[in-house]
Design a protein around this motif. Sequence first.
Motif, short mmCIF file in Angstrom:
data_model
loop_
_atom_site.label_atom_id
_atom_site.label_comp_id
_atom_site.label_asym_id
_atom_site.label_seq_id
_atom_site.Cartn_x
_atom_site.Cartn_y
_atom_site.Cartn_z
N GLU A 77 2.47 -3.87 2.37
CA GLU A 77 1.57 -2.72 2.26
C GLU A 77 0.45 -2.81 3.30
O GLU A 77 -0.10 -3.88 3.55
CB GLU A 77 0.97 -2.65 0.86
CG GLU A 77 2.01 -2.38 -0.22
CD GLU A 77 1.39 -2.04 -1.58
OE1 GLU A 77 2.02 -1.26 -2.32
OE2 GLU A 77 0.29 -2.54 -1.89
N GLU B 195 -1.30 -6.26 1.27
CA GLU B 195 -0.65 -7.23 0.38
C GLU B 195 0.85 -7.05 0.52
O GLU B 195 1.32 -6.09 1.11
CB GLU B 195 -1.06 -7.00 -1.07
CG GLU B 195 -0.60 -5.68 -1.64
CD GLU B 195 -0.53 -5.65 -3.16
OE1 GLU B 195 -0.61 -6.71 -3.80
OE2 GLU B 195 -0.37 -4.55 -3.71
N ASN C 67 4.34 -6.94 -1.91
CA ASN C 67 4.91 -6.92 -3.25
C ASN C 67 6.32 -7.47 -3.18
O ASN C 67 7.19 -6.91 -2.51
CB ASN C 67 4.91 -5.50 -3.83
CG ASN C 67 3.50 -5.01 -4.09
OD1 ASN C 67 2.63 -5.78 -4.50
ND2 ASN C 67 3.24 -3.74 -3.83
MG MG Z 1 -0.58 -2.61 -3.74
#
Ligand code: MG
Length: 664
Positions: A284, A298, A300
């Motif tokens: 992201e 970040e 995921n």
């Molecule tokens: Mg996020």
Amino acid sequence: MTVLFNAPRPIRSVLVANRGEIACRVMRTCRRLGLRTVAVHSDADADALHVRSADDSHRIGAGPATESYLDMDAVLAAARASGADAIHPGYGFLSENAAFARRCEEAGIVFIGPTPDAVAAMGSKIEAKRIAVEAGVPTVPGYHGDDQDPVRLAAEAERIGYPVLIKASAGGGGRGMRLVERPQDFAAALETARTEARSAFGDDSVLLERYIANPRHLEVQLVGDSHGNLVHLFERDCSVQRNNQKVLEEAPAPNLPGAVRARLHDTALKLGRAIGYRSAGTVEFIMEAGGSEPYFLEMNTRLQVEHPVTEAITGIDLVEWQLLVAAGLPLPLDQDAIRAVGHAIEARVAAERPEASFQPSIGRIAALQAPVGLRFDTGVEGGSQVTPFYDSMLAKLIAHGPDRSAARDRLEQGLSELSVLGLATNQAFLRDCVARPAFAEGRATTRFLVENFPDGWKPQGVDRLRALAAAIWATRLPAAQSPWQERGGFRVTGARRPASVELELSDDHGTASARLTLGPDGFALRIDDRDIVLGPLDLGSGPVEVGGAPVAFRCADDVVHLSHRGLAASVRLRPAIDVDRSATLSAASDGTVVAPLHGLVTDISVSAGERVEKGRPLMKMEAMKLVHTLVAPIDGTVAALRCAVGDTVPADHHLIEIAPLGEE
Ligand code: MG
Ligand code: ADP
Ligand code: ADP
């Protein structure tokens, strides 16, 4: 699919450690590949769609997620009991829990996801940013050090420059973030953020980031295998958010210069390579609107809620690829063979009321009809019970078209056609978002909702929907109950049509008195002092259509659940009668107001000592599904109130005493 049966790590049977739409979606691919599916469920989900979609199912505990979907022992026990050889964690719950991934591996069960180390590294936002910096990936300017001393953090905030964002290192799902605008607020905000992070994530370490005022959220889908292959599946834009949670998502990102797009893909791959990433994962980024430098936010390490938009443009089934990779097989395609076609947009349909601060709604879905021609990933159907235990997201609607405008048109159409009866959803709000010029032109940033709905969102056309409900109710009731038939207690003006009936109407938007009229020009409803003219309607026994669009409805007792052009309501309708005018049910001729029937006191509009004129409405009662307005039988003063709202009173009970003037 035999390829999975005979893979280095064979997979024949998959337990899905999740619920709702994602559990159903994962099982769909498993079924297509010939794999056996195992569901787990809490008590609250015993009868849920994901349980009925599976070949086998196991109860893992009570309603609260901590006692079921987050209980590793229970999930692993279910896997052993069912003979599952792999576990798909979906998103949320245990999907980013490194300890769980490790325990699966130790138990000899394939964890359909990345390695436990990759989950651990990226699960900490602090650790992830360090890895990113080392890999030469630009991150949001900020502080992600180990020194968590408040004095040090305050000094770092000063250096970064206000406003700053305090983020829980272990946070996720839009939670654990705190905006601080001024230095003097920092200490208190830090304290609160820490306390929240400790209780929500069991870890109170925080990082600081410069707050970017008007950003876009961009992200890149990666998939890697255990043979050193890593590819990107293009990017998504998820800028339309509420409270840092995504509402609309699309692929590819609109209005993005080619150079920025290429930088996004390259940067994401660089990070993925740095950790030897395997399985599907998302990197992201955040980027100032109109800017050209995306900053890493970040990663995921799981399937993302919005993965279907990527599937729509690439034609790749991401769950299938996750399965192949988990089984030890190589990715089926090289980067060069992966193409994107057209544009896709997803809307998250949630059980919530946008007009009431997005309060979650719970209850039973009376009926659900999916629109045709779009992908609809759902965890619910007609008859499903929505409980307060889990996320409010019910389903996702995904539109794909040759270009963005075609996809947007299809989504808007789909959001008009979808009908969810009996439970309030955000559907009409989503449709309004999709229709806004800023979204239509691909200019949305994370400020989209505050800019477009500065005073909150209000549904349009509620009164028209109520009028439609009243007309359906009056026409579709069995003849014996129909208010159009003259019968005791109902006040029907005119023995034949045109006819009108007084109603008490209540729904999510409030309670109102109304009068429904059917005359030569069709139906009209007067609510309070507003007139809604529906005109002639064909409400015969067939499907109902108004203005060229179908009306979905379901009558249940005195409630009409209906949906028209994406706006839905559950309207409770009861005929109202004025007791003073009904000879048979009249109050006593002295000053005593008497209960006409056994029933419930629902409203009292006078207080003791108040002067009232004959005929003034004093209170309301519900009895025999009718609302009775009880009025003052004489001029006088309220001498005694012998009931309270909520009381159930027998017939002939003395409710209110009016003392005649001069005798009080
Ligand atoms: Mg996020
Ligand atoms: P995505 O990141 O896939 O777009 P969300 O951020 O909305 O989607 O998260 C997907 C689901 O996972 C939501 O139900 C959210 O509440 C949950 N979730 C995400 N991260 C975490 C986390 N760290 N802890 C608990 N739940 C999480
Ligand atoms: P989560 O783990 O909850 O998904 P993220 O770090 O991915 O947390 O951020 C979620 C959202 O919060 C982003 O999509 C963005 O809208 C907002 N956000 C995060 N960091 C910043 C920032 N530094 N400035 C402005 N908005 C931010």
